[in-house]
Design a protein around this motif. Structure first.
Motif, PDB file in Angstrom:
ATOM      1  N   LEU A  39      -2.392  -0.251 -10.024  1.00 44.74           N
ATOM      2  CA  LEU A  39      -1.954  -1.566  -9.577  1.00 44.74           C
ATOM      3  C   LEU A  39      -0.828  -2.047 -10.489  1.00 44.74           C
ATOM      4  N   LEU A  40       0.166  -2.702  -9.914  1.00 41.67           N
ATOM      5  CA  LEU A  40       1.288  -3.201 -10.705  1.00 41.67           C
ATOM      6  C   LEU A  40       0.851  -4.461 -11.441  1.00 41.67           C
ATOM      7  N   PRO A  41       0.911  -4.476 -12.782  1.00 40.04           N
ATOM      8  CA  PRO A  41       0.337  -5.589 -13.561  1.00 40.04           C
ATOM      9  C   PRO A  41       1.047  -6.921 -13.371  1.00 40.04           C
ATOM     10  N   TRP A  42       2.311  -6.914 -12.929  1.00 41.09           N
ATOM     11  CA  TRP A  42       3.059  -8.162 -12.767  1.00 41.09           C
ATOM     12  C   TRP A  42       2.914  -8.760 -11.360  1.00 41.09           C
ATOM     13  N   ARG A  43       2.150  -8.087 -10.507  1.00 35.67           N
ATOM     14  CA  ARG A  43       1.937  -8.601  -9.146  1.00 35.67           C
ATOM     15  C   ARG A  43       0.493  -9.040  -8.996  1.00 35.67           C
ATOM     16  N   THR A  44       0.279 -10.083  -8.197  1.00 37.23           N
ATOM     17  CA  THR A  44      -1.088 -10.508  -7.908  1.00 37.23           C
ATOM     18  C   THR A  44      -1.789  -9.437  -7.088  1.00 37.23           C
ATOM     19  N   ILE A  45      -3.107  -9.566  -6.951  1.00 38.11           N
ATOM     20  CA  ILE A  45      -3.876  -8.595  -6.172  1.00 38.11           C
ATOM     21  C   ILE A  45      -3.367  -8.550  -4.731  1.00 38.11           C
ATOM     22  N   LEU A  46      -3.127  -9.715  -4.128  1.00 40.29           N
ATOM     23  CA  LEU A  46      -2.641  -9.732  -2.748  1.00 40.29           C
ATOM     24  C   LEU A  46      -1.264  -9.088  -2.644  1.00 40.29           C
ATOM     25  N   ASP A  47      -0.394  -9.364  -3.606  1.00 39.61           N
ATOM     26  CA  ASP A  47       0.927  -8.739  -3.599  1.00 39.61           C
ATOM     27  C   ASP A  47       0.832  -7.227  -3.782  1.00 39.61           C
ATOM     28  N   ASN A  48      -0.125  -6.781  -4.584  1.00 42.74           N
ATOM     29  CA  ASN A  48      -0.359  -5.346  -4.742  1.00 42.74           C
ATOM     30  C   ASN A  48      -0.854  -4.721  -3.444  1.00 42.74           C
ATOM     31  N   VAL A  49      -1.748  -5.429  -2.775  1.00 35.50           N
ATOM     32  CA  VAL A  49      -2.369  -4.897  -1.565  1.00 35.50           C
ATOM     33  C   VAL A  49      -1.344  -4.622  -0.468  1.00 35.50           C
ATOM     34  N   TRP A  50      -0.352  -5.492  -0.342  1.00 34.55           N
ATOM     35  CA  TRP A  50       0.588  -5.262   0.767  1.00 34.55           C
ATOM     36  C   TRP A  50       1.903  -4.613   0.339  1.00 34.55           C
ATOM     37  N   ILE A  51       1.926  -3.995  -0.841  1.00 32.43           N
ATOM     38  CA  ILE A  51       3.158  -3.347  -1.286  1.00 32.43           C
ATOM     39  C   ILE A  51       3.538  -2.184  -0.363  1.00 32.43           C
ATOM     40  N   GLY A  52       2.531  -1.457   0.133  1.00 34.47           N
ATOM     41  CA  GLY A  52       2.820  -0.367   1.068  1.00 34.47           C
ATOM     42  C   GLY A  52       3.428  -0.868   2.367  1.00 34.47           C
ATOM     43  N   LEU A  53       2.950  -2.022   2.817  1.00 36.57           N
ATOM     44  CA  LEU A  53       3.513  -2.622   4.033  1.00 36.57           C
ATOM     45  C   LEU A  53       4.962  -3.030   3.804  1.00 36.57           C
ATOM     46  N   ILE A  89       7.100  -1.631   1.659  1.00 34.51           N
ATOM     47  CA  ILE A  89       7.906  -0.411   1.575  1.00 34.51           C
ATOM     48  C   ILE A  89       8.201   0.152   2.964  1.00 34.51           C
ATOM     49  N   ARG A  90       7.207   0.064   3.856  1.00 34.84           N
ATOM     50  CA  ARG A  90       7.368   0.616   5.204  1.00 34.84           C
ATOM     51  C   ARG A  90       8.007  -0.369   6.178  1.00 34.84           C
ATOM     52  N   GLY A  91       8.293  -1.579   5.710  1.00 36.81           N
ATOM     53  CA  GLY A  91       8.866  -2.582   6.603  1.00 36.81           C
ATOM     54  C   GLY A  91       7.888  -3.060   7.654  1.00 36.81           C
ATOM     55  N   GLN A  92       6.585  -3.083   7.294  1.00 40.94           N
ATOM     56  CA  GLN A  92       5.543  -3.448   8.252  1.00 40.94           C
ATOM     57  C   GLN A  92       4.799  -4.722   7.854  1.00 40.94           C
ATOM     58  N   LYS A  93       5.412  -5.540   7.009  1.00 39.90           N
ATOM     59  CA  LYS A  93       4.733  -6.734   6.523  1.00 39.90           C
ATOM     60  C   LYS A  93       4.838  -7.862   7.543  1.00 39.90           C
ATOM     61  N   THR A  94       4.082  -7.709   8.620  1.00 40.38           N
ATOM     62  CA  THR A  94       4.032  -8.713   9.675  1.00 40.38           C
ATOM     63  C   THR A  94       2.841  -9.636   9.443  1.00 40.38           C
ATOM     64  N   THR A  95       2.803 -10.735  10.151  1.00 41.36           N
ATOM     65  CA  THR A  95       1.678 -11.665  10.034  1.00 41.36           C
ATOM     66  C   THR A  95       0.367 -10.971  10.372  1.00 41.36           C
ATOM     67  N   GLU A  96       0.392 -10.143  11.418  1.00 35.97           N
ATOM     68  CA  GLU A  96      -0.815  -9.426  11.826  1.00 35.97           C
ATOM     69  C   GLU A  96      -1.294  -8.470  10.732  1.00 35.97           C
ATOM     70  N   GLN A  97      -0.357  -7.735  10.120  1.00 34.53           N
ATOM     71  CA  GLN A  97      -0.719  -6.779   9.088  1.00 34.53           C
ATOM     72  C   GLN A  97      -1.217  -7.475   7.818  1.00 34.53           C
ATOM     73  N   ILE A  98      -0.618  -8.620   7.517  1.00 32.70           N
ATOM     74  CA  ILE A  98      -1.055  -9.391   6.347  1.00 32.70           C
ATOM     75  C   ILE A  98      -2.499  -9.869   6.541  1.00 32.70           C
ATOM     76  N   GLU A  99      -2.805 -10.357   7.729  1.00 33.89           N
ATOM     77  CA  GLU A  99      -4.168 -10.813   8.007  1.00 33.89           C
ATOM     78  C   GLU A  99      -5.157  -9.654   7.949  1.00 33.89           C
ATOM     79  N   TYR A 100      -4.703  -8.480   8.401  1.00 36.25           N
ATOM     80  CA  TYR A 100      -5.561  -7.296   8.336  1.00 36.25           C
ATOM     81  C   TYR A 100      -5.842  -6.934   6.878  1.00 36.25           C
ATOM     82  N   ALA A 101      -4.812  -6.994   6.029  1.00 33.42           N
ATOM     83  CA  ALA A 101      -4.980  -6.696   4.605  1.00 33.42           C
ATOM     84  C   ALA A 101      -5.952  -7.685   3.958  1.00 33.42           C
ATOM     85  N   LYS A 102      -5.825  -8.968   4.320  1.00 32.77           N
ATOM     86  CA  LYS A 102      -6.746  -9.968   3.780  1.00 32.77           C
ATOM     87  C   LYS A 102      -8.177  -9.702   4.238  1.00 32.77           C
TER      88      LYS A 102
END
Length: 255
Positions: A88-102, A104-117
């Motif tokens: 986990l990247l120490p300078w990012r919050t847990i939520l920011d860490n969780v969606w880092i892959g999204l 990178i892939r350009g998939q950080k949509t509202t739907e995907q964020i809610e799924y991650a949560k």
């Protein structure tokens, strides 16, 4: 049943100043979609090398690896990879860490964020979204790492000794949690572990590797009566101990 992973006589050789070393020798196996497979064997028998080739990090020297009947030519979006360390990247919050892959892939949509949560809540991490990795225990960080991996919706999950750095109690809790989560999301999974009990308690089948060069020595099916139980409950079943002794015997007789 659809084949999710196919190893066709896969061989991996390394060249060094001292000569040629064969790490994996003619490994051949098919893993159906939705199956959870464990790989056990002596240290240095090529278990992690198999995972790295499966992930497309480097190619085999000989043979072929297929994902859903398509050759592996490099890293694939259908694969998620979870390691012993959480990274986990120490300078990012847990939520920011969780969606880092999204991101990178350009998939950080509202739907995907809610799924991650929702995955965070599923993993018992509700309330940690704005915390930083150093504020969480080792077990919680590993759960967050798994959420980060699952957030991109992989079809195949590779697990390379993900619990080995954890206390035994936390390890058992995570085994139960991860087994339930993977079953719920129907993710094909491959677990590399030195812990025979872990492989039996979590997996549908266990592949036993022989030593140097790494070869597939045996495939052991885990009985349905064990697979129907949680990993913690499975360890108390009489068939668990019989299977443990069989795997132990296989490993004592590796060539």
């Amino acid at each position: 049943m659809t084949a999710a992973i196919t190893f066709k006589n896969v061989t991996k050789k390394y060249l060094s100043l001292s000569g040629e070393t064969t790490a994996v020798d003619r490994f051949h196996c098919t893993i159906p979609e939705g199956e959870f497979v464990g790989i056990v064997g002596p240290s240095g028998c090529g278990k992690s090398t198999l995972l790295s080739m499966l992930a497309g990090l480097f190619p085999p020297t000989g043979g072929e690896i297929l994902l859903f009947h398509e050759p592996v030519t490099g890293p694939s979006p259908v694969i998620g990879y979870m390691l012993q360390q959480d990274y986990l990247l120490p300078w990012r919050t847990i939520l920011d860490n969780v969606w880092i892959g999204l991101e990178i892939r350009g998939q950080k949509t509202t739907e995907q964020i809610e799924y991650a949560k929702s995955l965070l809540y599923e993993m018992g991490l509700e309330g940690t979204e704005q915390k930083y990795p150093h504020q969480l225990s080792g077990g919680m960080r590993q759960r967050a790492s798994l959420v980060r991996t699952l957030a991109v919706r992989p079809k195949i999950l590779l697990l390379d000794e993900p619990f080995s750095a954890l206390d035994y109690q936390i390890k058992l809790q995570l085994e139960d949690l991860i087994a339930r989560t993977l079953q719920k999301h129907k993710i094909t999974s491959v677990l590399v572990t030195h812990d025979l009990g872990e492989a039996i308690a979590m997996c549908d089948r266990v592949l036993v590797m022989a030593n140097r060069p790494g070869r597939l020595k045996n495939i052991v099916n885990v009985p349905e009566e064990i697979r129907a139980l949680s990993p913690l409950e499975a360890r108390e079943h009489v068939e668990f101990h019989k299977l443990f002794r069989k795997l132990w015997g296989d490993l004592q007789n590796v060539e």
